[in-house]
Design a protein around this motif. Structure first.
Motif, PDB file in Angstrom:
ATOM      1  N   THR A 167       0.841  -1.252   0.006  1.00 18.91           N
ATOM      2  CA  THR A 167      -0.077  -0.052  -0.005  1.00 18.91           C
ATOM      3  C   THR A 167       0.834   1.255   0.023  1.00 18.91           C
ATOM      4  OG1 THR A 167      -0.023  -0.007   2.442  1.00 18.91           O
ATOM      5  CG2 THR A 167      -1.827  -1.075   1.118  1.00 18.91           C
ATOM      6  N   PHE A 168       2.350   1.127   0.088  1.00 19.48           N
ATOM      7  CA  PHE A 168       3.125   2.421   0.179  1.00 19.48           C
ATOM      8  C   PHE A 168       2.820   3.186  -1.183  1.00 19.48           C
ATOM      9  CE2 PHE A 168       7.172   4.248  -1.095  1.00 19.48           C
ATOM     10  CZ  PHE A 168       7.242   5.077  -0.309  1.00 19.48           C
ATOM     11  N   ASP A 169       2.568   4.323  -1.272  1.00 14.64           N
ATOM     12  CA  ASP A 169       2.399   5.079  -2.166  1.00 14.64           C
ATOM     13  C   ASP A 169       3.044   6.672  -2.270  1.00 14.64           C
ATOM     14  OD1 ASP A 169       0.656   6.248  -0.157  1.00 14.64           O
ATOM     15  OD2 ASP A 169      -1.264   6.113  -1.325  1.00 14.64           O
ATOM     16  N   GLN A 170       3.629   6.798  -1.384  1.00 13.21           N
ATOM     17  CA  GLN A 170       4.383   7.996  -1.194  1.00 13.21           C
ATOM     18  C   GLN A 170       5.929   7.985  -1.372  1.00 13.21           C
ATOM     19  OE1 GLN A 170       2.625  11.035  -0.854  1.00 13.21           O
ATOM     20  NE2 GLN A 170       0.886   9.800  -0.768  1.00 13.21           N
ATOM     21  N   PRO A 171       6.487   7.494  -2.616  1.00 14.14           N
ATOM     22  CA  PRO A 171       7.576   7.580  -2.825  1.00 14.14           C
ATOM     23  C   PRO A 171       8.601   8.782  -3.056  1.00 14.14           C
ATOM     24  CG  PRO A 171       6.524   7.139  -4.982  1.00 14.14           C
ATOM     25  CD  PRO A 171       5.580   7.058  -3.732  1.00 14.14           C
ATOM     26  N   LYS A 172       9.666   8.998  -2.779  1.00 11.42           N
ATOM     27  CA  LYS A 172      10.343  10.296  -2.952  1.00 11.42           C
ATOM     28  C   LYS A 172      10.546  10.625  -4.290  1.00 11.42           C
ATOM     29  CE  LYS A 172      10.891  11.200   1.454  1.00 11.42           C
ATOM     30  NZ  LYS A 172      10.387  12.783   1.880  1.00 11.42           N
ATOM     31  N   ILE A 173      10.903   9.879  -4.940  1.00 14.73           N
ATOM     32  CA  ILE A 173      11.085   9.666  -6.524  1.00 14.73           C
ATOM     33  C   ILE A 173       9.785   9.271  -7.369  1.00 14.73           C
ATOM     34  CG2 ILE A 173      12.610   9.172  -8.715  1.00 14.73           C
ATOM     35  CD1 ILE A 173      14.999   8.863  -6.648  1.00 14.73           C
ATOM     36  N   SER A 174       9.061   9.893  -7.940  1.00 13.25           N
ATOM     37  CA  SER A 174       7.814   9.732  -8.467  1.00 13.25           C
ATOM     38  C   SER A 174       8.192   8.657  -9.819  1.00 13.25           C
ATOM     39  CB  SER A 174       7.110  10.962  -9.223  1.00 13.25           C
ATOM     40  OG  SER A 174       6.285  10.527 -10.125  1.00 13.25           O
ATOM     41  N   LYS A 175       7.337   7.647  -9.981  1.00  9.90           N
ATOM     42  CA  LYS A 175       7.255   6.515 -10.784  1.00  9.90           C
ATOM     43  C   LYS A 175       7.353   7.204 -12.328  1.00  9.90           C
ATOM     44  CE  LYS A 175       2.276   5.566 -10.759  1.00  9.90           C
ATOM     45  NZ  LYS A 175       1.246   4.439 -10.527  1.00  9.90           N
ATOM     46  N   ASP A 176       6.652   8.363 -12.361  1.00 10.73           N
ATOM     47  CA  ASP A 176       6.531   9.143 -13.691  1.00 10.73           C
ATOM     48  C   ASP A 176       8.049   9.498 -14.191  1.00 10.73           C
ATOM     49  OD1 ASP A 176       3.783   9.023 -13.519  1.00 10.73           O
ATOM     50  OD2 ASP A 176       3.699  10.899 -12.521  1.00 10.73           O
ATOM     51  N   ARG A 177       9.046   9.349 -13.242  1.00 10.23           N
ATOM     52  CA  ARG A 177      10.454   9.690 -13.969  1.00 10.23           C
ATOM     53  C   ARG A 177      10.994   8.437 -14.472  1.00 10.23           C
ATOM     54  NH1 ARG A 177      12.931  14.567 -11.885  1.00 10.23           N
ATOM     55  NH2 ARG A 177      11.649  15.708 -10.429  1.00 10.23           N
ATOM     56  N   LEU A 178      10.515   7.288 -14.191  1.00 13.35           N
ATOM     57  CA  LEU A 178      11.284   6.170 -14.540  1.00 13.35           C
ATOM     58  C   LEU A 178      10.850   5.579 -15.912  1.00 13.35           C
ATOM     59  CD1 LEU A 178      10.479   4.086 -11.313  1.00 13.35           C
ATOM     60  CD2 LEU A 178      12.588   5.593 -11.737  1.00 13.35           C
ATOM     61  N   ALA A 235       9.371  -0.867  -6.585  1.00 11.74           N
ATOM     62  CA  ALA A 235      10.580   0.187  -6.659  1.00 11.74           C
ATOM     63  C   ALA A 235      10.642   0.777  -7.935  1.00 11.74           C
ATOM     64  CB  ALA A 235      11.592  -0.242  -5.942  1.00 11.74           C
ATOM     65  N   GLY A 236      10.320  -0.387  -8.982  1.00 16.33           N
ATOM     66  CA  GLY A 236      10.638  -0.042 -10.429  1.00 16.33           C
ATOM     67  C   GLY A 236      11.678  -0.988 -11.009  1.00 16.33           C
ATOM     68  N   GLY A 237      11.847  -1.781 -10.170  1.00 20.03           N
ATOM     69  CA  GLY A 237      13.006  -2.797 -10.615  1.00 20.03           C
ATOM     70  C   GLY A 237      12.432  -3.833 -11.728  1.00 20.03           C
ATOM     71  N   THR A 238      13.446  -4.604 -12.246  1.00 15.75           N
ATOM     72  CA  THR A 238      13.141  -5.560 -13.373  1.00 15.75           C
ATOM     73  C   THR A 238      12.907  -6.893 -12.947  1.00 15.75           C
ATOM     74  OG1 THR A 238      14.298  -3.872 -14.479  1.00 15.75           O
ATOM     75  CG2 THR A 238      13.813  -6.067 -15.791  1.00 15.75           C
ATOM     76  N   GLY A 239      13.212  -7.266 -11.761  1.00 20.64           N
ATOM     77  CA  GLY A 239      13.230  -8.616 -11.470  1.00 20.64           C
ATOM     78  C   GLY A 239      14.183  -9.287 -10.556  1.00 20.64           C
ATOM     79  N   VAL A 281       4.854 -12.763  -8.114  1.00 23.16           N
ATOM     80  CA  VAL A 281       4.412 -11.407  -7.810  1.00 23.16           C
ATOM     81  C   VAL A 281       4.698 -10.479  -9.202  1.00 23.16           C
ATOM     82  CG1 VAL A 281       5.920  -9.541  -6.793  1.00 23.16           C
ATOM     83  CG2 VAL A 281       5.730 -11.829  -5.606  1.00 23.16           C
ATOM     84  N   TYR A 282       5.380 -10.840  -9.944  1.00 26.52           N
ATOM     85  CA  TYR A 282       5.626  -9.925 -11.129  1.00 26.52           C
ATOM     86  C   TYR A 282       4.569 -10.066 -12.403  1.00 26.52           C
ATOM     87  CZ  TYR A 282      10.099  -8.927  -9.483  1.00 26.52           C
ATOM     88  OH  TYR A 282      11.340  -8.297  -8.618  1.00 26.52           O
ATOM     89  N   LEU A 283       3.821 -11.215 -12.124  1.00 29.19           N
ATOM     90  CA  LEU A 283       2.620 -11.587 -13.031  1.00 29.19           C
ATOM     91  C   LEU A 283       1.259 -10.760 -12.580  1.00 29.19           C
ATOM     92  CD1 LEU A 283       3.468 -15.252 -14.013  1.00 29.19           C
ATOM     93  CD2 LEU A 283       3.744 -13.115 -15.412  1.00 29.19           C
ATOM     94  N   ASN A 284       1.333 -10.591 -11.177  1.00 33.25           N
ATOM     95  CA  ASN A 284       0.100 -10.013 -10.369  1.00 33.25           C
ATOM     96  C   ASN A 284       0.158  -8.402 -10.895  1.00 33.25           C
ATOM     97  OD1 ASN A 284      -1.817  -9.185  -8.401  1.00 33.25           O
ATOM     98  ND2 ASN A 284      -1.229 -10.924  -7.356  1.00 33.25           N
ATOM     99  N   ASP A 285      -1.006  -8.313 -11.718  1.00 34.49           N
ATOM    100  CA  ASP A 285      -1.391  -6.923 -11.809  1.00 34.49           C
ATOM    101  C   ASP A 285      -1.697  -6.213 -10.607  1.00 34.49           C
ATOM    102  OD1 ASP A 285      -0.758  -7.404 -14.612  1.00 34.49           O
ATOM    103  OD2 ASP A 285      -2.532  -7.719 -15.116  1.00 34.49           O
ATOM    104  N   GLU A 286      -2.210  -6.733  -9.572  1.00 36.21           N
ATOM    105  CA  GLU A 286      -2.753  -5.980  -8.509  1.00 36.21           C
ATOM    106  C   GLU A 286      -1.374  -5.370  -7.564  1.00 36.21           C
ATOM    107  OE1 GLU A 286      -5.069  -8.233  -5.893  1.00 36.21           O
ATOM    108  OE2 GLU A 286      -6.564  -8.381  -7.404  1.00 36.21           O
ATOM    109  N   ILE A 287      -0.314  -6.150  -7.992  1.00 39.61           N
ATOM    110  CA  ILE A 287       0.820  -5.543  -7.404  1.00 39.61           C
ATOM    111  C   ILE A 287       1.573  -4.449  -8.231  1.00 39.61           C
ATOM    112  CG2 ILE A 287       3.161  -5.840  -6.344  1.00 39.61           C
ATOM    113  CD1 ILE A 287       2.263  -8.711  -5.609  1.00 39.61           C
ATOM    114  N   THR A 288       1.519  -3.229  -8.182  1.00 41.81           N
ATOM    115  CA  THR A 288       2.004  -2.113  -9.026  1.00 41.81           C
ATOM    116  C   THR A 288       3.130  -1.351  -8.442  1.00 41.81           C
ATOM    117  OG1 THR A 288       0.397  -0.461  -7.917  1.00 41.81           O
ATOM    118  CG2 THR A 288      -0.680  -1.846  -9.747  1.00 41.81           C
ATOM    119  N   ILE A 289       3.602  -0.499  -9.612  1.00 38.02           N
ATOM    120  CA  ILE A 289       5.007   0.329  -9.036  1.00 38.02           C
ATOM    121  C   ILE A 289       4.414   1.328  -8.414  1.00 38.02           C
ATOM    122  CG2 ILE A 289       6.661   1.727  -9.950  1.00 38.02           C
ATOM    123  CD1 ILE A 289       6.571  -0.243 -12.580  1.00 38.02           C
ATOM    124  N   ALA A 290       4.913   1.570  -7.142  1.00 36.39           N
ATOM    125  CA  ALA A 290       4.638   2.831  -6.180  1.00 36.39           C
ATOM    126  C   ALA A 290       4.788   4.026  -6.881  1.00 36.39           C
ATOM    127  CB  ALA A 290       5.383   2.584  -4.916  1.00 36.39           C
TER     128      ALA A 290
END
Length: 356
Positions: free
Chosen positions: A23-34, A318-322, A347-356
């Motif tokens: 549920t963490f949704d306040q990352p210091k670096i926005s996912k929009d930058r990735l 976090a935006g990692g690749t695996g 975990v990576y196939l589960n669409d409910e787990i999203t990039i924060a």
């Protein structure tokens, strides 16, 4: 829907009290930058790069193989620990893996994108398996037969040997911060240049190593700022994939009083949340343009499944690749090893787990 529901419930069960990571949704670096992983990742990251056509083909082979094929995520089985940790200590829990063919079988049956192992192990079986699963040949190792132990990465073979084995990629380790790191950087940079010329992808184990990085209070070998900088050096010598340990703390440069820092590194770019710490690693991989795979770490027995899920959730959000997970998978019966690899992939196939 039932499969997805069961998948999510199983992940929640293994996360236990760490379910707040979902549920963490306040990352210091926005996912929009990735640059985020996805089916078009290779086009976006490398389509206009200097990587030649054969390198792009081999990157595609890796990213499009196994259960995660086409998702932009990676699940790699690495088994070079017989050198790094001795064969006995690595394979005593399951002696079947003294036979390197079983390593390849585990990666295949486990639905991995690739198998990373040694020249000797792959050379015996290349004709049988190189066309069935992408090979990642580890070209340097830290041999631990010298007494007293020394810690250095030395070449065990040539890039051309890896190419002749039909390898899709070569892998190497640099111990950033060690006395030998300058030589290792030069050696690996030259090896990666040759690998790209021959059309292979490159994977770098970006580890920090210096006895001064560990104090009585804290081990900073896995600090976000130190590992992040190691990643940044790794992508600079044109690694296509970075392997890094999951960060466990931050502030290594400040506490050890070396390197150069800026207050915003610790205030605006990171927090104490594991996802934020890992995102700082991703940011140092050119904001995700070079994929970050975190290592699975040592086997702790009964807790391996829960640790694997947590590491995968942190990396993905976090935006990692695996993940590149070895000992947790091969130091147990093959059936259980396959279950663990599949759990990570879920975990990576589960669409409910999203990039924060």
């Amino acid at each position: 829907m039932d499969t997805l529901k069961n998948n999510t419930e199983k992940i929640l069960e293994y996360l236990g009290s760490d379910d707040s990571l979902l549920t963490f949704d306040q990352p210091k670096i926005s996912k929009d930058r990735l640059l985020k992983p996805g089916p078009d990742y290779i086009d976006k990251a490398f389509g206009l790069s200097d990587r030649n056509v054969n390198t792009l083909i081999n990157l595609s082979r890796i990213y499009n193989h196994g259960r995660l094929g086409g998702s932009g995520y990676l699940s790699i089985l690495p088994v070079d620990q017989g050198i790094e940790h001795t064969g006995g200590s690595s394979f005593a829990p399951n002696p079947d893996y003294f036979d390197p063919e079983n390593i390849i079988k585990l990666a295949l049956e486990g639905g991995c994108n690739a198998v990373a192992t040694t020249f000797g192990g792959l050379s015996l079986h290349a004709r049988k398996y190189a066309h069935k699963i992408p090979f990642l040949v580890k070209i340097n190792h830290n041999e631990l037969m010298t007494f007293p132990n020394t810690y250095d990465q030395i070449m065990f073979g040539s890039v051309s040997d890896a190419w002749n084995l039909g390898a899709a990629a070569v892998g190497a380790t640099i111990y950033f911060g060690s006395e030998e790191s300058d030589r290792q950087i030069v050696e690996v940079a030259e090896a990666f240049e040759e690998a790209h010329e021959l059309g292979m992808a490159t994977v770098l184990w970006c580890y920090t190593r210096n006895s001064n990085f560990k104090t009585d209070q804290q081990d900073y070998h896995t600090a976000a700022d130190l590992t992040g900088q190691a990643n940044h050096l790794g992508v600079t010598i044109k690694a296509d994939i970075i392997k890094q340990k999951l960060p466990t703390c931050n502030g290594g440069f400040k506490e050890l009083k070396f390197g150069k820092t800026h207050p915003d590194m610790y205030k605006k770019l990171a927090s104490d949340n594991p996802i934020d710490l890992c995102r700082y690693q991703v940011a140092n991989c050119y904001m995700g343009k070079i994929g970050l795979i975190n290592s699975g770490g040592a086997s702790s027995g009964a807790g391996d499944f829960a640790e694997a899920v947590k590491t995968a959730v942190v990396n993905k959000r976090a935006g990692g690749t695996g993940l590149i997970s070895g000992r947790k998978a091969f130091q147990r019966p093959m059936k259980e090893g396959i279950e663990l690899l599949n759990l990570i992939q879920d975990v990576y196939l589960n669409d409910e787990i999203t990039i924060a």
